[in-house]
Design a protein around this motif. Structure first.
Motif, PDB file in Angstrom:
ATOM      1  N   ASP A   1       3.725   5.469  -7.339  1.00 47.41           N
ATOM      2  CA  ASP A   1       3.179   5.211  -8.685  1.00 47.41           C
ATOM      3  C   ASP A   1       4.020   4.147  -9.409  1.00 47.41           C
ATOM      4  O   ASP A   1       4.732   4.433 -10.363  1.00 47.41           O
ATOM      5  CB  ASP A   1       3.154   6.519  -9.487  1.00 47.41           C
ATOM      6  CG  ASP A   1       2.380   6.373 -10.790  1.00 47.41           C
ATOM      7  OD1 ASP A   1       1.574   5.434 -10.885  1.00 47.41           O
ATOM      8  OD2 ASP A   1       2.594   7.194 -11.687  1.00 47.41           O
TER       9      ASP A   1
ATOM     10  N   ASP B   1      -1.060   6.757 -12.723  1.00 44.45           N
ATOM     11  CA  ASP B   1      -1.441   8.145 -12.509  1.00 44.45           C
ATOM     12  C   ASP B   1      -0.726   9.080 -13.481  1.00 44.45           C
ATOM     13  O   ASP B   1      -0.813  10.296 -13.346  1.00 44.45           O
ATOM     14  CB  ASP B   1      -1.124   8.553 -11.070  1.00 44.45           C
ATOM     15  CG  ASP B   1      -2.031   7.849 -10.084  1.00 44.45           C
ATOM     16  OD1 ASP B   1      -3.214   8.221 -10.011  1.00 44.45           O
ATOM     17  OD2 ASP B   1      -1.568   6.924  -9.407  1.00 44.45           O
TER      18      ASP B   1
ATOM     19  N   ARG C   1       1.112  11.239  -5.096  1.00 46.06           N
ATOM     20  CA  ARG C   1       1.734  10.152  -5.843  1.00 46.06           C
ATOM     21  C   ARG C   1       3.237  10.378  -5.900  1.00 46.06           C
ATOM     22  O   ARG C   1       3.701  11.478  -6.204  1.00 46.06           O
ATOM     23  CB  ARG C   1       1.157  10.067  -7.258  1.00 46.06           C
ATOM     24  CG  ARG C   1      -0.299   9.640  -7.295  1.00 46.06           C
ATOM     25  CD  ARG C   1      -0.449   8.199  -6.824  1.00 46.06           C
ATOM     26  NE  ARG C   1      -1.826   7.764  -6.858  1.00 46.06           N
ATOM     27  CZ  ARG C   1      -2.641   7.814  -5.802  1.00 46.06           C
ATOM     28  NH1 ARG C   1      -2.214   8.318  -4.657  1.00 46.06           N
ATOM     29  NH2 ARG C   1      -3.889   7.378  -5.899  1.00 46.06           N
TER      30      ARG C   1
END
Length: 370
Positions: free
Chosen positions: A220, A225, A246
């Motif tokens: 990420d 996110d 993530r």
């Protein structure tokens, strides 16, 4: 199950057991528990014949083997040539008892004309095979390769598998020099400070594993996110797009790989079991945590252990059948994950790129007893 129940009641024992699952991925969960309770210090085990075969498997030479003058003299006095090869030390006895399914030989049943008999569903009918009780017709059919004996798991009259005890030896009981242990033990236990390239190879392998298993795996970097900066990573089971992992871009490399293995394990377990309604989300989570710990341990990486106490409590809530099923699932999926990482991390980059290009141009299909 008694040994496993004892282990899962204690957080520290559970921690050691999960590490052992990663160290011995080729053994069933029950046998790993037996190794753990009988020889926690075990590094690598095998039967007498398995240790002998490993001399060629690992391309050892006589320089790796301790010279045993007493054995050499005894062998030479018998008129044979002494071979300085890997074996069990003279006088050593198997100190670890394990179990395996008993195997028995069976032979296809035939009629008087030599035709193989079958059930209505098309399966071949078999009978017990005894080489000294063959009829002349059966001898001829075997000689002509029309029928052949075949090994089957032995079962009792109620259809339950029959297990038999056997002994294995630890590497410390062999004649392998200690300085040569690394040639056969801990092939994937790297000194990551000295071999940083291994971290990049494992990172590459994790991306390939995620793609093979349809897991959306990304770092990420842009915080799109909404990953909390204090969180190492996050797993999410998207009902539409499937498993999503993530990772926090600020993690230390080795730390990020251990976390990634743990979270990817959640995706793998979810992919395999999301159609089994009787398996609860909590049980799947337990399986994934054990799997992640085992796979990371195999490669000398660590995952978080702050949930050990909660894990032991939740494991106690499972019935023997549920626990057995979960650990078997963990064993199967861990073995796949370990082999996948090894396949990509051990293969030269040019070969990896070529195999990846060939593999991912096509639609992917996703597809041990205690």
């Amino acid at each position: 199950m008694k040994k496993i129940r004892e282990i899962t009641q204690d957080p520290q024992m559970l921690d050691g057991y999960m590490t052992m699952l990663g160290k011995f991925p080729e053994y069933s969960p029950r046998n790993v528990a037996l190794i753990y309770t009988q020889a926690k210090e075990a590094q690598m085990v095998g039967t007498f014949k398995e240790w002998q075969a490993r001399h060629d498997t690992f391309k050892l030479t006589k320089d790796d083997i301790l010279y045993d003058e007493e054995v050499a003299t005894r062998v030479q006095e018998s008129g044979r040539e002494y071979e300085q090869k890997l074996s069990i030390k003279s006088g050593e006895r198997g100190k670890i008892n394990l179990f395996k399914v008993k195997q028995e030989w069976k032979l296809p049943r035939t009629d008087e004309a030599g035709n193989v008999l079958k059930f209505e569903n098309g399966n071949i009918k078999y009978k017990q095979y005894h080489s000294n009780k063959l009829t002349e017709l059966e001898k001829k059919l075997i000689e002509d390769k029309k029928i052949a004996p075949k090994l089957f798991p032995a079962r009792d009259k109620n259809g339950a598998l029959i297990f038999m005890k056997y002994k294995v030896f630890d590497i410390s009981q062999t004649n392998l020099k200690q300085e040569s242990y690394q040639k056969v033990v801990g092939k994937h236990q790297y000194d990551y400070e000295a071999e940083k390239s291994k971290l990049y190879k494992i990172s590459y392998a994790l991306k390939a594993y995620a793609k093979e298993n349809n897991i959306d795996y990304k770092i990420d970097k842009l915080k799109v996110d909404g990953l909390d900066p204090n969180v190492k990573g996050k797993y999410h089971d998207d009902p539409i797009h499937g498993p999503k992992v993530r990772m926090n871009k600020n993690l230390e490399f080795a730390d990020s790989l251990g976390t990634a293995i743990r979270l990817l394990s959640h995706g793998a377990i979810n992919n395999i079991q999301n159609t089994e309604k009787e398996v609860t989300k909590s049980q799947r989570g337990l399986e994934a945590e054990i799997m992640g710990h085992a796979v990371a341990a195999h490669f000398g990486l660590k995952t978080e252990d702050r949930w050990l106490k909660q894990m032991t409590e939740r494991l106690q809530e499972l019935s023997d059948k549920e626990l057995s099923k979960s650990l078997n699932q963990v064993a199967v999926e861990s073995h796949k994950f370990i082999n996948s990482i090894a396949k990509y991390s051990d293969t030269p980059k040019r070969q990896r790129d070529r195999s990846m290009k060939k593999k991912y141009n096509h639609t992917q299909s996703i597809g041990r007893s205690i």
